[in-house]
Design an enzyme around this catalytic site. Structure first.
Site, PDB file in Angstrom:
ATOM      1  N   TRP A   1       0.826  -1.209   0.000  1.00 16.67           N
ATOM      2  CA  TRP A   1       0.000   0.000   0.000  1.00 16.67           C
ATOM      3  C   TRP A   1       0.858   1.255   0.000  1.00 16.67           C
ATOM      4  O   TRP A   1       0.593   2.207  -0.739  1.00 16.67           O
ATOM      5  CB  TRP A   1      -0.980   0.009   1.175  1.00 16.67           C
TER       6      TRP A   1
ATOM      7  N   ASP B   1      -1.421   6.759   6.476  1.00 19.92           N
ATOM      8  CA  ASP B   1      -2.499   5.900   5.983  1.00 19.92           C
ATOM      9  C   ASP B   1      -2.806   4.928   7.113  1.00 19.92           C
ATOM     10  O   ASP B   1      -2.017   4.039   7.418  1.00 19.92           O
ATOM     11  CB  ASP B   1      -2.038   5.154   4.717  1.00 19.92           C
TER      12      ASP B   1
ATOM     13  N   LYS C   1     -12.290  -1.418   7.040  1.00 21.26           N
ATOM     14  CA  LYS C   1     -11.514  -2.371   7.838  1.00 21.26           C
ATOM     15  C   LYS C   1     -11.851  -2.265   9.316  1.00 21.26           C
ATOM     16  O   LYS C   1     -12.134  -3.256   9.947  1.00 21.26           O
ATOM     17  CB  LYS C   1     -10.029  -2.195   7.584  1.00 21.26           C
TER      18      LYS C   1
HETATM   19  C1  LIG Z   1      -7.155  -1.608   2.172  1.00 20.52           C
HETATM   20  C2  LIG Z   1      -6.095  -0.579   2.209  1.00 20.52           C
HETATM   21  C3  LIG Z   1      -6.003   0.425   1.238  1.00 20.52           C
HETATM   22  C4  LIG Z   1      -6.922   0.497   0.043  1.00 20.52           C
HETATM   23  O1  LIG Z   1      -8.180   0.839   0.451  1.00 20.52           O
HETATM   24  P1  LIG Z   1      -9.381   1.069  -0.599  1.00 20.52           P
HETATM   25  O2  LIG Z   1     -10.422   1.651   0.268  1.00 20.52           O
HETATM   26  O3  LIG Z   1      -9.724  -0.277  -1.158  1.00 20.52           O
HETATM   27  O4  LIG Z   1      -8.916   1.998  -1.659  1.00 20.52           O
HETATM   28  C5  LIG Z   1      -5.016   1.379   1.390  1.00 20.52           C
HETATM   29  N1  LIG Z   1      -4.161   1.347   2.419  1.00 20.52           N
HETATM   30  C6  LIG Z   1      -4.211   0.388   3.369  1.00 20.52           C
HETATM   31  C7  LIG Z   1      -3.244   0.410   4.492  1.00 20.52           C
HETATM   32  C8  LIG Z   1      -5.182  -0.609   3.294  1.00 20.52           C
HETATM   33  O5  LIG Z   1      -5.240  -1.557   4.232  1.00 20.52           O
END
Ligand SMILES: *Cc1c(COP(=O)(O)O)cnc(C)c1O
Length: 355
Positions: free
Chosen positions: A101, A168, A192
């Site tokens: 990511w 993030d 999540k």
């Molecule tokens: C799942 C995830 C993403 C991507 O998320 P989307 O909502 O599918 O764009 C980005 N960064 C991290 C750390 C993630 O776990």
């Protein structure tokens, strides 16, 4: 059979959140209309946004220098929206590359300005967090991924840097007590740890904005969303409502302190079981192991497939590792109960004793 939901995202939500959300689909707050049928500018929905924002502020313990936004496009959209709003073409931003990511985020930033990789753990297949980073003083900001969902690593403390820090937090938001004020911008896809897919939480310091030359499309400009109170266009009404319900649940259960306590208990149980059974191998550096996503392997591929099949038969959902990593991944987000981890550990022990 009761399912144990170890999905990495979208993932397990508290039962009461699901019940309240289904009620709201039929009759929202007893008003005789569905949450799906009301206008996003109605006071009914404005109240939802306001309460969600204030719960975010309360849980993060942040002041008025921060703005709270609910945006669309998932965390992936933030990979480009952050540099589009903060980084001029002649400037440099630093990124820590500790997983897929983070490297995707860096790749998007390179479309807008210069990217400096401050540190990378790619040399050891992302099995640790490289804290030995170098960040040029002229960097516009430093971007980190606080929890590497795919690889199973997590920052346990955060770097002190002289430039704005951007995180993030998609896969560990609201799972622990941290000093959110260390960050100047935080983003997280909701699916999540804080709700349903379709909404993205962005918390940012207002003073980051207005410092670049680039013209920004209206819908991608943070400033416009701040002025419109996340109602610039039709927001993902239902997803925001599910986030509100989840935020209420977190607060009611005892807040981030309690989420952290539970999460440590679940992770300790799982990792100590992995470490006690030689058939299972967790290659992640101990100090960097994620309390949210545990990634581990059975060396013998056939046995591993057998174990994954056994998980399926026993109602253990979502434990197959990410496609590029393989192995086993067990996600232990806030709503996952300790009893599910216990059941999983029992299955591991049983499998180990037979093989
Ligand atoms: C799942 C995830 C993403 C991507 O998320 P989307 O909502 O599918 O764009 C980005 N960064 C991290 C750390 C993630 O776990």
């Amino acid at each position: 059979m009761k399912k144990h939901n170890f999905n990495s995202g979208p993932s397990v939500l508290p039962q009461e959140v699901l019940e309240q959300a289904s009620k709201a689909i039929l009759n929202f707050n007893g008003i005789g209309l569905s949450i799906l049928e009301i206008g996003h500018r109605s006071t009914w929905f404005v109240d939802v946004i306001e309460e969600a924002k204030s719960l975010v502020r309360e849980l993060m313990n942040i002041g008025d220098e921060y703005e709270v936004l609910f945006l669309q496009g998932g965390a992936t959209t933030q990979f480009m929206q952050v540099p589009m709003n903060l980084l001029d073409a002649s400037e440099t931003a630093s990124y820590c590359d500790d997983g897929v990511w983070g490297s995707k985020a860096a790749k998007e930033a390179a479309l807008f300005g210069n990217v400096h990789i401050a540190a990378s753990s790619k040399d050891k297949k992302y099995t640790y967090i490289n804290k030995n980073f170098d960040v040029p003083a002229t960097s516009k900001y430093l971007h980190i991924t606080t929890n590497n969902t795919v690889e199973g690593t997590q920052w346990q403390s955060f770097p002190n840097v002289s430039m704005p820090l951007i995180g993030d937090m998609s896969s560990d938001i609201f799972s622990r007590e941290i000093d959110f004020k260390k960050f100047d911008l935080i983003y997280a896809g909701a699916q999540k740890n804080m709700g349903a897919a379709g909404v993205n939480l962005v918390v940012l310091k207002k003073d980051l904005l207005g410092k670049i030359e680039r013209k920004i499309p209206t819908i991608l400009d943070y400033k416009n969303h701040i002025e419109a109170n996340s109602l610039l266009n039709t927001p993902p009404v239902f997803a925001i409502y599910v986030s509100l319900l989840t935020l209420r649940w977190i607060k009611q259960e005892g807040g981030l302190k309690e989420m952290e306590k539970r999460s440590i208990e679940k992770a300790n149980l799982l990792y100590s079981t992995i470490d006690s059974l030689p058939i299972f191998n967790c290659p992640i550096a101990k100090e960097d192991r994620s309390n949210m996503n545990a990634v581990f392997f059975i060396e013998d591929e056939n046995l591993q497939t057998e174990f994954l099949d056994l998980c399926k038969e026993n109602g253990m959902i979502g434990v197959k590792g990410y496609r590029t990593v393989g192995g086993i991944r067990v996600s232990m987000y806030n709503a996952l109960e300790l009893s599910s981890v216990k059941a999983f550990c029992d299955l591991m022990r049983d499998f180990a004793s037979k093989n």
